[in-house]
Each structure stands twice: as C-alpha cells, then as structure tokens.
Design a protein around this motif. Structure first.
Motif, PDB file in Angstrom:
ATOM      1  N   ILE A  38      -6.641 -10.261   9.095  1.00  0.00           N
ATOM      2  CA  ILE A  38      -6.054 -10.607   7.474  1.00  0.00           C
ATOM      3  C   ILE A  38      -4.909 -11.207   7.321  1.00  0.00           C
ATOM      4  N   CYS A  39      -3.964 -10.485   8.069  1.00  0.00           N
ATOM      5  CA  CYS A  39      -2.534 -10.950   8.294  1.00  0.00           C
ATOM      6  C   CYS A  39      -2.407 -12.248   8.533  1.00  0.00           C
ATOM      7  N   GLU A  40      -3.070 -12.513   9.789  1.00  0.00           N
ATOM      8  CA  GLU A  40      -3.044 -13.728  10.478  1.00  0.00           C
ATOM      9  C   GLU A  40      -3.282 -15.079   9.739  1.00  0.00           C
ATOM     10  N   LYS A  43      -1.678 -16.366   3.555  1.00  0.00           N
ATOM     11  CA  LYS A  43      -0.551 -17.393   3.296  1.00  0.00           C
ATOM     12  C   LYS A  43       0.412 -16.604   2.402  1.00  0.00           C
ATOM     13  N   LEU A  44       0.275 -15.431   2.148  1.00  0.00           N
ATOM     14  CA  LEU A  44       1.152 -14.609   1.381  1.00  0.00           C
ATOM     15  C   LEU A  44       2.519 -14.319   2.271  1.00  0.00           C
ATOM     16  N   PRO A  45       3.634 -14.498   1.618  1.00  0.00           N
ATOM     17  CA  PRO A  45       4.698 -14.290   2.668  1.00  0.00           C
ATOM     18  C   PRO A  45       5.083 -12.959   3.337  1.00  0.00           C
ATOM     19  N   MET A  46       4.804 -11.727   2.635  1.00  0.00           N
ATOM     20  CA  MET A  46       5.031 -10.275   3.373  1.00  0.00           C
ATOM     21  C   MET A  46       3.819 -10.377   4.405  1.00  0.00           C
ATOM     22  N   LEU A  47       2.666 -10.655   4.041  1.00  0.00           N
ATOM     23  CA  LEU A  47       1.568 -10.348   5.255  1.00  0.00           C
ATOM     24  C   LEU A  47       1.861 -11.229   6.236  1.00  0.00           C
ATOM     25  N   SER A  48       2.124 -12.603   6.081  1.00  0.00           N
ATOM     26  CA  SER A  48       2.189 -13.579   7.013  1.00  0.00           C
ATOM     27  C   SER A  48       3.394 -13.245   7.886  1.00  0.00           C
ATOM     28  N   ARG A  49       4.295 -12.489   7.727  1.00  0.00           N
ATOM     29  CA  ARG A  49       5.274 -11.906   8.483  1.00  0.00           C
ATOM     30  C   ARG A  49       4.883 -10.893   9.690  1.00  0.00           C
ATOM     31  N   ALA A  60      10.723   1.413   0.531  1.00  0.00           N
ATOM     32  CA  ALA A  60       9.933   1.441  -0.654  1.00  0.00           C
ATOM     33  C   ALA A  60      10.480   0.427  -1.604  1.00  0.00           C
ATOM     34  N   ALA A  61      11.724  -0.186  -1.305  1.00  0.00           N
ATOM     35  CA  ALA A  61      11.880  -1.414  -2.069  1.00  0.00           C
ATOM     36  C   ALA A  61      11.124  -2.938  -1.945  1.00  0.00           C
ATOM     37  N   GLU A  62      10.724  -2.764  -0.770  1.00  0.00           N
ATOM     38  CA  GLU A  62       9.607  -3.812  -0.428  1.00  0.00           C
ATOM     39  C   GLU A  62       8.128  -3.622  -0.771  1.00  0.00           C
ATOM     40  N   MET A  63       7.657  -2.429  -1.287  1.00  0.00           N
ATOM     41  CA  MET A  63       6.523  -1.833  -1.700  1.00  0.00           C
ATOM     42  C   MET A  63       5.749  -2.941  -2.702  1.00  0.00           C
ATOM     43  N   PRO A  64       6.535  -3.015  -3.921  1.00  0.00           N
ATOM     44  CA  PRO A  64       6.013  -3.835  -4.819  1.00  0.00           C
ATOM     45  C   PRO A  64       5.367  -5.323  -4.274  1.00  0.00           C
ATOM     46  N   GLN A  65       6.290  -5.928  -3.494  1.00  0.00           N
ATOM     47  CA  GLN A  65       5.697  -6.917  -3.023  1.00  0.00           C
ATOM     48  C   GLN A  65       4.201  -6.740  -2.122  1.00  0.00           C
ATOM     49  N   LEU A  66       4.412  -5.944  -1.132  1.00  0.00           N
ATOM     50  CA  LEU A  66       3.369  -5.545  -0.346  1.00  0.00           C
ATOM     51  C   LEU A  66       2.005  -5.019  -0.942  1.00  0.00           C
ATOM     52  N   LEU A  67       2.113  -4.331  -2.078  1.00  0.00           N
ATOM     53  CA  LEU A  67       1.118  -3.893  -2.703  1.00  0.00           C
ATOM     54  C   LEU A  67       0.516  -5.088  -3.512  1.00  0.00           C
ATOM     55  N   GLU A  68       1.331  -6.015  -4.073  1.00  0.00           N
ATOM     56  CA  GLU A  68       0.593  -6.982  -4.751  1.00  0.00           C
ATOM     57  C   GLU A  68      -0.080  -8.052  -3.753  1.00  0.00           C
ATOM     58  N   GLU A  73      -5.239  -9.870  -1.365  1.00  0.00           N
ATOM     59  CA  GLU A  73      -6.302 -10.147  -0.464  1.00  0.00           C
ATOM     60  C   GLU A  73      -7.336  -9.354  -0.554  1.00  0.00           C
ATOM     61  N   ARG A  74      -7.474  -7.877  -0.891  1.00  0.00           N
ATOM     62  CA  ARG A  74      -8.600  -7.264  -1.496  1.00  0.00           C
ATOM     63  C   ARG A  74      -9.437  -8.142  -2.403  1.00  0.00           C
ATOM     64  N   LYS A  75      -9.025  -8.725  -3.372  1.00  0.00           N
ATOM     65  CA  LYS A  75      -9.559  -9.335  -4.451  1.00  0.00           C
ATOM     66  C   LYS A  75     -10.324 -10.589  -3.822  1.00  0.00           C
ATOM     67  N   LEU A  76      -9.749 -11.277  -2.654  1.00  0.00           N
ATOM     68  CA  LEU A  76     -10.177 -12.310  -2.176  1.00  0.00           C
ATOM     69  C   LEU A  76     -11.315 -12.088  -1.117  1.00  0.00           C
ATOM     70  N   THR A  77     -11.405 -11.085  -0.444  1.00  0.00           N
ATOM     71  CA  THR A  77     -12.338 -11.125   0.550  1.00  0.00           C
ATOM     72  C   THR A  77     -13.692 -10.439  -0.070  1.00  0.00           C
ATOM     73  N   THR A  78     -14.706 -10.813   0.531  1.00  0.00           N
ATOM     74  CA  THR A  78     -16.124 -10.555   0.597  1.00  0.00           C
ATOM     75  C   THR A  78     -16.712  -9.583   1.634  1.00  0.00           C
ATOM     76  N   ASP A  79     -15.820  -9.221   2.461  1.00  0.00           N
ATOM     77  CA  ASP A  79     -16.124  -8.137   3.636  1.00  0.00           C
ATOM     78  C   ASP A  79     -15.767  -6.927   3.128  1.00  0.00           C
ATOM     79  N   ASP A  80     -16.886  -5.991   3.163  1.00  0.00           N
ATOM     80  CA  ASP A  80     -16.556  -4.482   2.903  1.00  0.00           C
ATOM     81  C   ASP A  80     -15.918  -3.711   3.790  1.00  0.00           C
TER      82      ASP A  80
END
Length: 109
Positions: A38-40, A43-49, A60-68, A73-80
């Motif tokens: 998923i991370c690989e 195209k999202l900045p934090m996950l691609s890092r 904790a300061a970085e959690m809002p971006q990670l959670l978003e 990604e969860r909404k985009l995937t079709t894989d359970d």
C-alpha cells in the motif's frame, strides 16, 4: 519486506536522551507485506515516505496527516485484507494521537 506498525510508549527518566525507554503497547504486523505494498503504490506524502527496509517514527503531531492518508487509502481499496489492515493501522494512529507519550513506529524489515 513487510512494514509492521508498532505503538510504543516513551519514558525518559531524567533529562538524558540516553535514558529514553520504549515499551511496546500494540502492534499491527504486516506478515503478508500488505501495508508495505500500500505504501509503495501510494501517492500520498506520508505513506510514500515509508521505507520497507527502514524505520519511520511518527509522533502525535503527525497523526492527523497519517490518519487522513490511511482513511483515503482505505476508501480507495477494493481488497478486504487491505481494508482490515488499514482499519487496524488507523486505530493505532488514533491511540497515538490521544495517549500521552506515545509514538507510532513503522518498522521495515
């Protein structure tokens, strides 16, 4: 080459950084390399890092971006399997954002 997501509590008795101690509170293991893939492809900045061979430590300061990004990604995937894993990662991110003195460690192989 999985990326385990580990919630750790940080304790630092005294002022020396050498005395910093980490205690594992919870883990989402990536035994089938699902999160790494998923991370690989993300195209999202934090996950691609995320490095499947290294570690990324988030506070904790970085959690809002990670959670978003995890929710996107969860909404985009079709894989359970991906949905279940992303929900578990999201849960640990929420805990990190609300529990004091915690970090989220994304640990590659």
């Amino acid at each position: 080459m999985g990326v385990d997501v580990v919630l750790k509590q940080v304790s630092r008795p005294g002022t020396s950084s050498k005395r910093r101690r980490l205690t594992q509170l919870d883990i989402v293991p990536d035994t089938d390399d699902v999160f790494a893939r998923i991370c690989e492809r993300s195209k999202l900045p934090m996950l691609s890092r995320v490095d499947p061979y290294g570690d990324l430590i988030l506070t904790a300061a970085e959690m809002p971006q990670l959670l978003e990004e995890v929710e996107t990604e969860r909404k985009l995937t079709t894989d359970d399997q991906e949905r279940v894993l992303l929900a578990a990662v999201h849960h640990l991110g929420e805990r990190c954002s609300t529990e004091p003195y915690t970090e989220l460690h994304l640990q590659g192989d």
